[in-house]
Design an enzyme around this catalytic site. Sequence first.
Site, PDB file in Angstrom:
ATOM      1  N   LYS A 122      99.980  80.843 -15.342  1.00 35.45           N
ATOM      2  CA  LYS A 122     100.032  81.997 -16.253  1.00 35.45           C
ATOM      3  C   LYS A 122     100.329  83.290 -15.506  1.00 35.45           C
ATOM      4  O   LYS A 122      99.802  84.360 -15.833  1.00 35.45           O
ATOM      5  CB  LYS A 122      98.724  82.111 -17.043  1.00 35.45           C
ATOM      6  CG  LYS A 122      98.422  80.862 -17.877  1.00 35.45           C
ATOM      7  CD  LYS A 122      97.218  81.027 -18.771  1.00 35.45           C
ATOM      8  CE  LYS A 122      96.988  79.763 -19.584  1.00 35.45           C
ATOM      9  NZ  LYS A 122      95.812  79.867 -20.477  1.00 35.45           N
ATOM     10  N   SER A 176      70.375  82.307  23.348  1.00 36.56           N
ATOM     11  CA  SER A 176      70.646  81.925  24.736  1.00 36.56           C
ATOM     12  C   SER A 176      70.371  83.078  25.696  1.00 36.56           C
ATOM     13  O   SER A 176      69.876  82.864  26.813  1.00 36.56           O
ATOM     14  CB  SER A 176      72.095  81.450  24.880  1.00 36.56           C
ATOM     15  OG  SER A 176      72.298  80.259  24.151  1.00 36.56           O
ATOM     16  N   LEU A 209      70.798  81.556  14.044  1.00 38.66           N
ATOM     17  CA  LEU A 209      72.232  81.413  13.858  1.00 38.66           C
ATOM     18  C   LEU A 209      72.986  81.584  15.174  1.00 38.66           C
ATOM     19  O   LEU A 209      72.468  82.158  16.137  1.00 38.66           O
ATOM     20  CB  LEU A 209      72.734  82.459  12.858  1.00 38.66           C
ATOM     21  CG  LEU A 209      72.258  82.304  11.409  1.00 38.66           C
ATOM     22  CD1 LEU A 209      72.616  83.546  10.609  1.00 38.66           C
ATOM     23  CD2 LEU A 209      72.869  81.063  10.774  1.00 38.66           C
ATOM     24  N   SER A 210      74.205  81.086  15.198  1.00 36.94           N
ATOM     25  CA  SER A 210      75.066  81.323  16.353  1.00 36.94           C
ATOM     26  C   SER A 210      75.298  82.824  16.491  1.00 36.94           C
ATOM     27  O   SER A 210      75.593  83.518  15.516  1.00 36.94           O
ATOM     28  CB  SER A 210      76.419  80.609  16.153  1.00 36.94           C
ATOM     29  OG  SER A 210      77.287  80.901  17.214  1.00 36.94           O
ATOM     30  N   SER A 228      69.863  74.281  15.661  1.00 38.97           N
ATOM     31  CA  SER A 228      68.962  73.342  14.953  1.00 38.97           C
ATOM     32  C   SER A 228      68.746  73.790  13.513  1.00 38.97           C
ATOM     33  O   SER A 228      67.674  74.250  13.152  1.00 38.97           O
ATOM     34  CB  SER A 228      67.631  73.209  15.699  1.00 38.97           C
ATOM     35  OG  SER A 228      67.107  74.456  16.099  1.00 38.97           O
ATOM     36  N   GLY A 257      71.438  85.636  19.594  1.00 41.29           N
ATOM     37  CA  GLY A 257      70.858  86.092  20.854  1.00 41.29           C
ATOM     38  C   GLY A 257      69.912  85.092  21.488  1.00 41.29           C
ATOM     39  O   GLY A 257      69.234  85.410  22.472  1.00 41.29           O
TER      40      GLY A 257
END
Length: 526
Positions: free
Chosen positions: A46, A374, A368-369, A441, A372
């Site tokens: 449409k 690591s 979450l990725s 995780s 912070g």
Amino acid sequence: MVTGASTANLALLLIDARKGVLEQTRRHALLSSMLGVPHLVLCVNKMDLVDYSQQVYDEIREEFTAFAAKLDITDLSFVPISALAGDNVVESSTNMPWFHGQPLLGHLEDVHIASDRNLVDNRFPVQYVIRPQSAENRDYRGFAGSVAGGIFKQGDEVMVLPSRKASKIAAIDTPDGPVAQAFPPMAVTVRLEDEVDISRGDMICRPQNQPTVNRRFDARICWFDDTSHLRTGIPYQLKHTTRWVAAEVETLHYQLDVDTLHADREAETLEVNDIGRVTIETASPLFFDTYRLNRTTGSFILVDPATDLTVAAGMIIGAGGDVAVDTGEVPLSTPVAENITFHPSKLSREERAKALGTAGATIWMTGLSGSGKSTIATAIEHTLVSAGRPAFMLDGDNLRHGLNSNLGFSEEDRNENVRRVGEVAKILAESGTIAIASLVSPYRAERDRVRAIHKEAGIPFFEVFVDTPLEECERRDPKGLYAKARAGEIKDLTGVGSPYEAPTSPDLVTSPDLEEAVRQVLGLLS
């Protein structure tokens, strides 16, 4: 739709250009993805009612592309059309010179589907045993059915399930006479060189390439029936290839929200049009592959024996039934091998701690990725070791280069990733080391299982939630993952294409403020 899409090579989704992407559009796209339709064409229809606006088309295309990035769609195309006026249906439209793709019919004629079928894994479910009683065919014994996978040739070595009897293909017959080979979806009659007892529901395959044989499996199902709902623990009839068996839905793991793709693990049932993940147990073994590998041997239907209604269709994810799969329960041990013996150490944990002058523990950092984790874990490890306390960081990405290099990012692989890291952390903590696990995780149940095995062993376990908002993680995006996910290059990034379940009762909630986070975590250990 489910029935048709399960055998389709291509799906056409129509969108009203005035209304844009609706819930129905998302549902149909999700079903197409789940049902393994390899090619998807989104027709923005449409266009004449929006003055052939390129802006309207681009907005719809961008919105749907962002949603499709979360799905397993390998080939996605867009065509702006006006079915009423014929624009871009058969011939390119002069009203939309800004569109440089093929018209719809041309695209359908040119799309490549030859490689869509599985021609590697030989599967032949037996539909019927042919034994003519005529005098001229007194010794004829053929096994009729449709080839579900692979290529069968005269002289091939084959095996019959469930008997596991081996033989060779003597001939392959069709209504037009014998053929040298058969492939999907040909309907043929296979004759074997040896007398093998075969009946309807058996499967012919290659000796070195067999399907999974199991009575329990995990699957995603779509509930069809508007007069009933899913009930666990009651008998259903299950049809898989040519085989009918009694079956029970043992566990409902979650219901899938079509709009957000969030897994509702609190759901207790499925109603009409609901999609969920279940574990099913059958009265006798099935011979199956995952749906991703083979759409025929990986699919089934459920029938209510009381009404004879087909109540659901399912797609097999893999052999399952283990409580370690999304049940919400916390198994303390799940041995899979027999005849093994645990050999305890001659040192108690207290004796080891006294001799070493330190006691171990596990710090489990989740978030979450880009949150912070690591960075904080590295700083904690450095601080502890500098103070003379044994510590070792178990970083999720690092472990995927070695210990977990054979795992992907499916839900099953994510769970196995967490299980392995949890076991390693427990061993390190048992040795007197502070294990600092840093990995996303995403599933709460899996983190609870890790906590449970530590509790069973009497080892201190501290869950630390690095509570950085998704917006801030995307802004930081240190690995460029969010940009790739939004561009459709990554389909299963946690927080974008896959859910993250924040802890409900962590031992510590901290922010990405490095100094403050380190101080708080060290406070747990003291």
